[in-house]
Design a protein around this motif. Sequence first.
Motif, PDB file in Angstrom:
ATOM      1  N   PHE A  81       8.629  -8.188  12.548  1.00  0.00           N
ATOM      2  CA  PHE A  81       8.036  -6.950  13.061  1.00  0.00           C
ATOM      3  C   PHE A  81       8.046  -5.858  12.001  1.00  0.00           C
ATOM      4  N   VAL A  82       9.185  -5.667  11.346  1.00  0.00           N
ATOM      5  CA  VAL A  82       9.292  -4.623  10.331  1.00  0.00           C
ATOM      6  C   VAL A  82       8.360  -4.907   9.154  1.00  0.00           C
ATOM      7  N   ALA A  83       8.285  -6.169   8.729  1.00  0.00           N
ATOM      8  CA  ALA A  83       7.396  -6.529   7.625  1.00  0.00           C
ATOM      9  C   ALA A  83       5.943  -6.316   8.005  1.00  0.00           C
ATOM     10  N   THR A  84       5.598  -6.671   9.230  1.00  0.00           N
ATOM     11  CA  THR A  84       4.225  -6.468   9.702  1.00  0.00           C
ATOM     12  C   THR A  84       3.888  -4.985   9.792  1.00  0.00           C
ATOM     13  N   LEU A  85       4.852  -4.196  10.232  1.00  0.00           N
ATOM     14  CA  LEU A  85       4.652  -2.755  10.324  1.00  0.00           C
ATOM     15  C   LEU A  85       4.346  -2.161   8.949  1.00  0.00           C
ATOM     16  N   ALA A  86       5.032  -2.655   7.914  1.00  0.00           N
ATOM     17  CA  ALA A  86       4.795  -2.164   6.559  1.00  0.00           C
ATOM     18  C   ALA A  86       3.370  -2.476   6.101  1.00  0.00           C
ATOM     19  N   VAL A  87       2.886  -3.663   6.431  1.00  0.00           N
ATOM     20  CA  VAL A  87       1.515  -4.038   6.076  1.00  0.00           C
ATOM     21  C   VAL A  87       0.509  -3.223   6.889  1.00  0.00           C
ATOM     22  N   TRP A  88       0.748  -3.142   8.185  1.00  0.00           N
ATOM     23  CA  TRP A  88      -0.170  -2.452   9.102  1.00  0.00           C
ATOM     24  C   TRP A  88      -0.322  -0.978   8.780  1.00  0.00           C
ATOM     25  N   SER A  89       0.757  -0.346   8.345  1.00  0.00           N
ATOM     26  CA  SER A  89       0.724   1.091   8.085  1.00  0.00           C
ATOM     27  C   SER A  89      -0.273   1.467   6.992  1.00  0.00           C
ATOM     28  N   CYS A  90      -0.612   0.508   6.141  1.00  0.00           N
ATOM     29  CA  CYS A  90      -1.570   0.766   5.051  1.00  0.00           C
ATOM     30  C   CYS A  90      -2.856  -0.052   5.201  1.00  0.00           C
ATOM     31  N   ASP A  91      -3.046  -0.650   6.356  1.00  0.00           N
ATOM     32  CA  ASP A  91      -4.174  -1.565   6.567  1.00  0.00           C
ATOM     33  C   ASP A  91      -5.408  -0.818   7.068  1.00  0.00           C
ATOM     34  N   SER A  92      -6.389  -0.677   6.202  1.00  0.00           N
ATOM     35  CA  SER A  92      -7.652  -0.028   6.575  1.00  0.00           C
ATOM     36  C   SER A  92      -8.792  -1.039   6.686  1.00  0.00           C
ATOM     37  N   SER A  93      -8.459  -2.320   6.704  1.00  0.00           N
ATOM     38  CA  SER A  93      -9.490  -3.357   6.780  1.00  0.00           C
ATOM     39  C   SER A  93     -10.107  -3.409   8.176  1.00  0.00           C
ATOM     40  N   ASP A  94     -11.296  -3.978   8.259  1.00  0.00           N
ATOM     41  CA  ASP A  94     -11.983  -4.085   9.545  1.00  0.00           C
ATOM     42  C   ASP A  94     -11.173  -4.951  10.508  1.00  0.00           C
ATOM     43  N   GLY A  95     -10.984  -4.418  11.726  1.00  0.00           N
ATOM     44  CA  GLY A  95     -10.270  -5.182  12.739  1.00  0.00           C
ATOM     45  C   GLY A  95      -8.848  -5.524  12.355  1.00  0.00           C
ATOM     46  N   GLN A  96      -8.260  -4.730  11.440  1.00  0.00           N
ATOM     47  CA  GLN A  96      -6.889  -4.975  10.980  1.00  0.00           C
ATOM     48  C   GLN A  96      -6.736  -6.398  10.447  1.00  0.00           C
ATOM     49  N   ARG A  97      -7.741  -6.815   9.693  1.00  0.00           N
ATOM     50  CA  ARG A  97      -7.787  -8.188   9.205  1.00  0.00           C
ATOM     51  C   ARG A  97      -6.575  -8.539   8.344  1.00  0.00           C
ATOM     52  N   ARG A  98      -6.174  -7.640   7.458  1.00  0.00           N
ATOM     53  CA  ARG A  98      -5.028  -7.916   6.584  1.00  0.00           C
ATOM     54  C   ARG A  98      -3.760  -8.152   7.395  1.00  0.00           C
ATOM     55  N   THR A  99      -3.566  -7.344   8.415  1.00  0.00           N
ATOM     56  CA  THR A  99      -2.374  -7.497   9.250  1.00  0.00           C
ATOM     57  C   THR A  99      -2.397  -8.830   9.976  1.00  0.00           C
ATOM     58  N   ARG A 100      -3.533  -9.188  10.530  1.00  0.00           N
ATOM     59  CA  ARG A 100      -3.658 -10.448  11.261  1.00  0.00           C
ATOM     60  C   ARG A 100      -3.401 -11.643  10.341  1.00  0.00           C
ATOM     61  N   GLN A 101      -3.928 -11.583   9.137  1.00  0.00           N
ATOM     62  CA  GLN A 101      -3.723 -12.668   8.192  1.00  0.00           C
ATOM     63  C   GLN A 101      -2.256 -12.768   7.781  1.00  0.00           C
ATOM     64  N   PHE A 102      -1.613 -11.612   7.624  1.00  0.00           N
ATOM     65  CA  PHE A 102      -0.198 -11.603   7.256  1.00  0.00           C
ATOM     66  C   PHE A 102       0.654 -12.255   8.338  1.00  0.00           C
ATOM     67  N   VAL A 103       0.423 -11.865   9.593  1.00  0.00           N
ATOM     68  CA  VAL A 103       1.194 -12.432  10.704  1.00  0.00           C
ATOM     69  C   VAL A 103       0.951 -13.930  10.810  1.00  0.00           C
ATOM     70  N   GLU A 104      -0.288 -14.335  10.679  1.00  0.00           N
ATOM     71  CA  GLU A 104      -0.622 -15.758  10.780  1.00  0.00           C
ATOM     72  C   GLU A 104       0.082 -16.558   9.690  1.00  0.00           C
ATOM     73  N   ARG A 105       0.074 -16.039   8.458  1.00  0.00           N
ATOM     74  CA  ARG A 105       0.728 -16.741   7.353  1.00  0.00           C
ATOM     75  C   ARG A 105       2.226 -16.856   7.571  1.00  0.00           C
ATOM     76  N   ARG A 106       2.850 -15.758   7.998  1.00  0.00           N
ATOM     77  CA  ARG A 106       4.293 -15.772   8.184  1.00  0.00           C
ATOM     78  C   ARG A 106       4.707 -16.752   9.277  1.00  0.00           C
ATOM     79  N   LEU A 107       3.969 -16.767  10.376  1.00  0.00           N
ATOM     80  CA  LEU A 107       4.325 -17.662  11.471  1.00  0.00           C
ATOM     81  C   LEU A 107       4.025 -19.120  11.132  1.00  0.00           C
TER      82      LEU A 107
END
Length: 217
Positions: free
Chosen positions: A166-192
Motif C-alpha cells: 500500500f505504501v509503495a503504491t501510494l508513492a507511485v500514485w502520488s506522482c501518477d499523471s498517466s491516463d486512467g492511473q495506468r502507471r499505478t495499475r501496472q505497478f500493482v499488477e507487477r508487484r502482485l
Amino acid sequence: MTMIAIQDSSDSKASPFADHIVDEAVRQAEERGWQAVRLSEVAHSLELPMSVVLERFRDMDDVANAWFQRGWRAMLAEKPNTFEDWPERIRIEHCLLAWFDAFAAHRRVTVQMLRTKAHLPHLHTWVPMAFDLSRTVQWLREAARLEARYGTRRAQVEEVALTSLFVATLAVWSCDSSDGQRRTRQFVERRLKRGESCMKWVPGMKRKAASPASASL
C-alpha cells in the motif's frame, strides 16, 4: 446559492450532510491548496452556522479523515457475483485500486492532506495515521476476502506485506499523471504477480497456504 438542509439526526461523518462539508472543503482546496482551507470559510460558503459544522468536524484533520473513509467504502463496495472465484491476487488488486480510484479526481489535494498529516510539527496526527494505515490494511484484507484468520502467522505476514504494498503504491500514485492511473495499475499488477511467483519461498509456510500478498513481502 441554495442553503443545504441541516436537519440530520445521524452522528455518522458519512452522512449526506457531512459529505456536503467535505466536498466543499475539497473544492476550495482545488482552488487554493489544502492548507489554505478554513472550516469557517467552508461554513460560510454553505451558508451554515459555524457551530453546526463544529458539531461534526473539530478541525480540518477531521475533515480529511472523513475524506479517507471514502476509500474504505470504495474497497468494501458490492463486488461482482463471481468475486470469490477470482484468484486471490486479482481480488487484492481489485480492492486496492478501488481505494486509489476513489480519490483519482482529486489526487493532488489528497496528497496534500497526507503531507499535512505527516508534517513534522503535527505530532498529534502521526499516531492516528499509523492506526489508520493499519485499519486500511485490515479493511483491504476483509474486502479481498482473504481466508487467514486474524492473529494467525499467515495473517500477520499478509498484513506486513500489504502494508508495504500500500505504501509503495501510494508513492507511485502520488506522482501518477498517466491516463486512467495506468502507471499505478501496472505497478500493482507487477508487484502482485511477482509475489504470486515467489509463494514457495515464504519461510515456514506451505505453498498452498501462502498468498500472493504474503509472498510479496
